[in-house]
Design an enzyme around this catalytic site. Structure first.
Site, PDB file in Angstrom:
ATOM      1  CB  SER A 191      -0.874  -0.179   1.184  1.00 42.98           C
ATOM      2  OG  SER A 191      -0.144   0.038   2.326  1.00 42.98           O
ATOM      3  CG  HIS A 219      -4.096  -1.600  -1.406  1.00 44.96           C
ATOM      4  ND1 HIS A 219      -4.725  -0.315  -1.578  1.00 44.96           N
ATOM      5  CD2 HIS A 219      -3.400  -1.857  -0.247  1.00 44.96           C
ATOM      6  CE1 HIS A 219      -4.342   0.033  -0.517  1.00 44.96           C
ATOM      7  NE2 HIS A 219      -3.917  -0.609   0.480  1.00 44.96           N
ATOM      8  CE  LYS A 250      -7.635  -0.947   1.160  1.00 46.56           C
ATOM      9  NZ  LYS A 250      -7.254  -2.129   2.363  1.00 46.56           N
TER      10      LYS A 250
HETATM   11  C1  LIG Z   1      -7.209  -2.050   3.450  1.00 43.46           C
HETATM   12  C2  LIG Z   1      -6.561  -3.650   3.730  1.00 43.46           C
HETATM   13  C3  LIG Z   1      -6.888  -4.426   4.578  1.00 43.46           C
HETATM   14  C4  LIG Z   1      -8.236  -4.196   5.313  1.00 43.46           C
HETATM   15  O1  LIG Z   1      -9.322  -4.407   4.888  1.00 43.46           O
HETATM   16  P1  LIG Z   1     -10.728  -3.906   5.743  1.00 43.46           P
HETATM   17  O2  LIG Z   1     -11.656  -4.815   5.019  1.00 43.46           O
HETATM   18  O3  LIG Z   1     -10.890  -2.636   5.651  1.00 43.46           O
HETATM   19  O4  LIG Z   1     -10.609  -4.538   7.094  1.00 43.46           O
HETATM   20  C5  LIG Z   1      -6.483  -5.711   4.844  1.00 43.46           C
HETATM   21  N1  LIG Z   1      -5.244  -6.065   3.931  1.00 43.46           N
HETATM   22  C6  LIG Z   1      -4.594  -4.852   3.164  1.00 43.46           C
HETATM   23  C7  LIG Z   1      -3.591  -5.295   2.281  1.00 43.46           C
HETATM   24  C8  LIG Z   1      -5.212  -3.761   3.129  1.00 43.46           C
HETATM   25  O5  LIG Z   1      -4.730  -3.027   2.133  1.00 43.46           O
END
Ligand SMILES: *Cc1c(COP(=O)(O)O)cnc(C)c1O
Length: 416
Positions: A191, A219, A250
């Protein structure tokens, strides 16, 4: 009063967070998430219209009419909430339908839903891996992967970030070889850097050492790869990754919810043993139904991920030509390297004044001396939005005299 002593301690802690310049202040957005938003920052300041370049809204679906329409319809058809965990009386046809769609979209046998990807990761390792097993994990994996691995009793081996030599070295150690099962866990795209894990090499190495591959594709699901299936499609290793965890929070509508897609018996066992699945409420049917609509939309047409790819290429090319030091790559996460923490904060503040909403990241979120502004492109951006951002970046870049400067020159001028 028991709290008196703790209150004092917490006040001191909070002060030290503030003094270190690490206090996170939330900004209020008025109205729906999107490319054009109204923001109040700092709290009490007048609302300002800005272009949003810091959301994970990769496909622009968070407030898309199709998403909203499908959510309204789902509310009427399936109601608001389940008031139950899945295995008691919390599963509707729409939950099962979403699991099957997700599995088919990603090319895996089956999938299991969670309230979040944080929970999917939290409930994965502990259910599958015991003392006699080995879990290998990339050093920069997401916090939820780290925490999920901590909950398991298996032995943990940290692999230097995307270092294939280190992966092979640790997999060939007698201790890891002697383990009952081995799994390598990695984010599909990281990220902070927008780096994509070299999954083809990872699969080659892991197959050689009889090691399962687990990818957190939060992502990437929905847009990486020619059909938007994720980094396993992007890297040409569909069918070779054993476990994929990801989020609906996302690209897939952005509300919330997560899942694990994997080989049949893995999902079946998770349904029996995974604690955040067994002991936490079902995903709201509205989210399940909208996610089904979104997966259908993405299966019918690659238009949105294609637009995101064009937007990403346009921004990366123009910013490179303008003389910014950007980490090369293809991902819509684009780190504009500034190295100095204060410079990153000042730069982001000036961008906000120009109507471009971006965030500066610095230690401890990224390594010391690696401060940056992280830009995130979206299919919700039009070319004029992106060009406005490039113009503002160039103006502020000139102000700080960092255009066409090397890393060493920027560091010489601003320090680390
Ligand atoms: C955003 C993210 C999460 C968390 O996801 P949520 O559904 O918001 O709990 C987990 N792993 C990665 C790599 C992320 O970027």
């Amino acid at each position: 009063m028991a709290y008196g002593k703790m209150k004092e301690f917490l006040q001191t802690e909070l002060k030290s967070v503030r003094d270190a310049g690490l206090y996170k202040q939330e900004r209020y957005i008025y109205g729906p998430q999107g490319a054009d938003i109204k923001v109040e920052f700092p709290a009490g300041a007048p609302q300002q219209e800005v272009l949003n370049f810091c959301a994970n809204n990769y496909l622009g679906l968070s407030s898309h009419p199709e998403t909203v329409k499908s959510a309204h319809k789902a509310l009427d058809e399936w109601g608001y909430g389940m008031s139950s965990v899945r295995f008691i009386c919390g599963t509707q046809d729409i939950h099962r339908q979403l699991e099957q769609k997700l599995a088919a979209f990603l090319g895996l046998d089956d999938a299991i839903l969670y309230s979040s990807c944080f929970d999917a990761n939290g409930g994965l390792f502990e259910a599958l891996f015991k003392e006699e097993d080995a879990i290998l994990t990339d050093a920069l994996n997401h916090a939820s992967v780290i925490d999920g691995i901590r909950l398991a009793k298996a032995k943990r081996y940290i692999i230097k970030h995307m270092d294939m030599e280190d992966l092979e070295k640790q997999l060939s150690s007698p201790e890891v070889k002697a383990a009952r099962f081995r799994v390598f866990a990695t984010d599909g795209a990281f990220s902070m850097d927008g780096d994509v894990a070299p999954l083809a090499k990872i699969c080659d190495i892991c197959e050689k050492y009889d090691c399962l591959v687990m990818v957190d594709d939060s992502h990437s699901t929905g847009f990486m790869g020619k059909h938007g299936k994720g980094t396993h499609e992007h890297c040409g290793v569909m069918g070779r990754v054993d476990i994929i965890t990801s989020t609906m929070g996302k690209a897939l509508g952005g509300a919330s919810g997560g899942f694990t897609a994997a080989r049949k018996e893995i999902v079946e066992l998770l349904r029996q043993r995974s604690r955040p699945y067994l002991f936490s409420n079902s995903l709201p049917p509205v989210i399940a139904a909208s996610a089904v609509t979104i997966i259908d939309l993405l299966s019918q047409s690659t238009e949105r991920r294609d637009k995101l790819e064009r937007n990403t290429m346009h921004f990366r090319k123009a910013m490179t030509e303008a003389g910014f030091d950007i980490r090369p790559g293809v991902h819509p996460i684009v780190p504009i390297m500034l190295y100095n923490a204060k410079l990153a904060q000042d730069f982001a503040r000036d961008m906000y004044a120009e109507g471009i909403y971006v965030i500066g990241f610095f230690f401890p979120v990224v390594g010391k001396g690696l401060a940056r502004i992280r830009v995130q492109l979206s299919a919700g951006h039009e070319t004029e939005h992106i060009d406005k951002a490039i113009t503002a970046f160039t103006k502020i870049g000139k102000k700080y005299d960092i255009l066409k400067k090397s890393k060493d020159e920027i560091i010489a001028k601003y320090g680390l």
